[in-house]
Scaffold this motif. Structure first.
Motif, PDB file in Angstrom:
ATOM      1  N   GLU A  45       0.820  -1.235   0.074  1.00  0.00           N
ATOM      2  CA  GLU A  45      -0.063  -0.050   0.011  1.00  0.00           C
ATOM      3  C   GLU A  45       1.059   1.345  -0.014  1.00  0.00           C
ATOM      4  N   TRP A  46       1.833   1.306   0.759  1.00  0.00           N
ATOM      5  CA  TRP A  46       2.865   2.327   0.943  1.00  0.00           C
ATOM      6  C   TRP A  46       3.444   2.636  -0.543  1.00  0.00           C
ATOM      7  N   VAL A  47       3.664   1.738  -1.427  1.00  0.00           N
ATOM      8  CA  VAL A  47       4.415   1.680  -2.733  1.00  0.00           C
ATOM      9  C   VAL A  47       3.371   2.286  -3.603  1.00  0.00           C
ATOM     10  N   LYS A  48       2.227   1.963  -3.569  1.00  0.00           N
ATOM     11  CA  LYS A  48       1.121   2.412  -4.382  1.00  0.00           C
ATOM     12  C   LYS A  48       0.656   3.560  -4.103  1.00  0.00           C
ATOM     13  N   SER A  49       0.715   4.196  -3.010  1.00  0.00           N
ATOM     14  CA  SER A  49       0.363   5.461  -2.520  1.00  0.00           C
ATOM     15  C   SER A  49       1.277   6.481  -2.820  1.00  0.00           C
ATOM     16  N   ALA A 102       3.914   6.746  -0.809  1.00  0.00           N
ATOM     17  CA  ALA A 102       4.499   7.024   0.510  1.00  0.00           C
ATOM     18  C   ALA A 102       6.182   6.452   0.684  1.00  0.00           C
ATOM     19  N   VAL A 103       6.397   5.590  -0.287  1.00  0.00           N
ATOM     20  CA  VAL A 103       7.854   5.196  -0.200  1.00  0.00           C
ATOM     21  C   VAL A 103       8.128   5.020  -1.571  1.00  0.00           C
ATOM     22  N   ASP A 104       9.526   4.958  -1.911  1.00  0.00           N
ATOM     23  CA  ASP A 104       9.966   4.653  -3.352  1.00  0.00           C
ATOM     24  C   ASP A 104       9.913   3.444  -3.674  1.00  0.00           C
ATOM     25  N   PHE A 105      10.197   2.491  -2.909  1.00  0.00           N
ATOM     26  CA  PHE A 105      10.120   1.085  -3.106  1.00  0.00           C
ATOM     27  C   PHE A 105      10.105   0.210  -1.584  1.00  0.00           C
ATOM     28  N   GLY A 106       9.777  -0.912  -1.808  1.00  0.00           N
ATOM     29  CA  GLY A 106       9.658  -1.713  -0.569  1.00  0.00           C
ATOM     30  C   GLY A 106      10.042  -3.320  -0.832  1.00  0.00           C
ATOM     31  N   PHE A 107      10.337  -3.889   0.294  1.00  0.00           N
ATOM     32  CA  PHE A 107      10.812  -5.270  -0.018  1.00  0.00           C
ATOM     33  C   PHE A 107       9.337  -6.164   0.213  1.00  0.00           C
ATOM     34  N   VAL A 108       9.047  -6.936  -0.700  1.00  0.00           N
ATOM     35  CA  VAL A 108       7.645  -7.649  -0.909  1.00  0.00           C
ATOM     36  C   VAL A 108       7.732  -9.125  -1.165  1.00  0.00           C
ATOM     37  N   SER A 109       6.769  -9.785  -1.283  1.00  0.00           N
ATOM     38  CA  SER A 109       6.648 -11.264  -1.755  1.00  0.00           C
ATOM     39  C   SER A 109       6.089 -11.093  -2.958  1.00  0.00           C
ATOM     40  N   PRO A 110       6.962 -11.670  -3.871  1.00  0.00           N
ATOM     41  CA  PRO A 110       6.604 -11.136  -5.390  1.00  0.00           C
ATOM     42  C   PRO A 110       5.063 -11.986  -5.740  1.00  0.00           C
TER      43      PRO A 110
END
Length: 291
Positions: A132-136, A138-146
């Motif tokens: 959600e932070w990436v989509k909004s 709020a952050v440039d990128f994040g570590f996720v489960s692909p």
């Protein structure tokens, strides 16, 4: 801008011929550039004579404003160089605990060695929060489960495995490899990772329903609770291996194996700042050295 720069050079050296030579133009080409500028603004800027070239009265009145525009242009070029050279910049990233405790400290240290002025703003959460932070923005990128993100771009980084975490002297420590079926029968402490959890998925894929007593967001708290014999858990080897020396617990592999792939997620690579792109490159260069 080249017309302003040409005018500035002529005023500086007092000659069309000399300015043309210094700027790599023919005299004819330089004359056309100045004529084009004069036609556009409707003001005669230069007077040419046998002794050289000088500003007209109107030109002298306007020239300070032209120089100010040139200075602002040059300042913007310097700022572009700073950004590309990462003398400045902000990296906004989101991460999970296991990555922030194991991968990031060394990578950030090495990155800061090359780019000491870059600022980091970090958020820590679960996979759902990070997506959600990436989509909004709020952050440039994040570590996720692909496997469980939608609507953002991902770059897979590395695969890791999960192991059972048991209190010392727990009956399951008798197993060299703990069956998931046996783990599910115990009081279980589940790591809450938002809409998707590798642990929950692993049990569900084998039609198992763990006896979940606690749901926690923090790996560290789970390890502390396991140590106090409040339950068992299933955590990433990455965090267990980092923290095991600090806790009186037992680690055992499980069967079937439980794994995860860590990826970087962002809205669009084209939208990433230069600082973020450079940091991601740095992270990729470190992958073989990371646990």
């Amino acid at each position: 801008m080249k017309r302003y720069l040409a005018l500035q050079k002529i005023v500086e050296v007092g000659s069309f011929a000399k300015a043309a030579e210094l700027m790599g133009y023919t005299q004819s080409a330089l004359s056309q550039i100045i004529a084009s500028l004069e036609d556009e603004i409707g003001i005669k800027l230069l007077i040419r004579s046998r002794t050289g070239s000088a500003l007209t009265d109107e030109g002298r009145e306007l020239f300070p404003y032209i120089e100010k525009t040139i200075n602002q242009y040059n300042a913007s070029l310097e700022k572009i160089k700073d950004i590309k050279g990462l003398k400045t910049g902000i990296i906004r990233m989101a991460t999970v605990t296991s990555i922030s405790m194991t991968w990031l400290p060394q990578v950030i240290k090495d990155f800061h060695g090359q780019h000491p002025e870059v600022e980091f703003i970090m958020r820590q959460g679960d996979y759902t929060m990070i997506e959600e932070w990436v989509k909004s923005g709020a952050v440039d990128f994040g570590f996720v489960s692909p496997e469980h993100v939608k609507g953002i771009e991902i770059y897979p980084l590395k695969k890791g495995f999960f192991s059972a975490v048991l209190p010392k002297n727990h009956p399951l420590t008798q197993y060299d490899i703990v069956p998931l079926e046996e783990l599910a029968k115990e009081q279980f402490i589940m790591l809450e990772m938002g809409h998707h959890s590798e642990c929950e998925a692993a049990f569900r894929d084998h039609a198992l329903y763990p006896n979940v007593r606690y749901n926690l967001h923090d790996d560290y708290s789970i390890l502390a609770m396991v140590e106090q014999n409040l339950g068992v858990s299933l955590l990433a080897d990455l965090i267990i291996d980092k923290m095991q020396p600090s806790f009186d617990i037992v680690k055992r592999p499980v069967t079937p194996q439980v794994s995860r792939t860590v990826a970087i997620g962002y809205k669009s690579q084209a939208e990433l700042s230069m600082a973020s792109l450079k940091f991601i490159e740095c992270l990729k260069e470190h992958l073989n050295q990371l646990p």
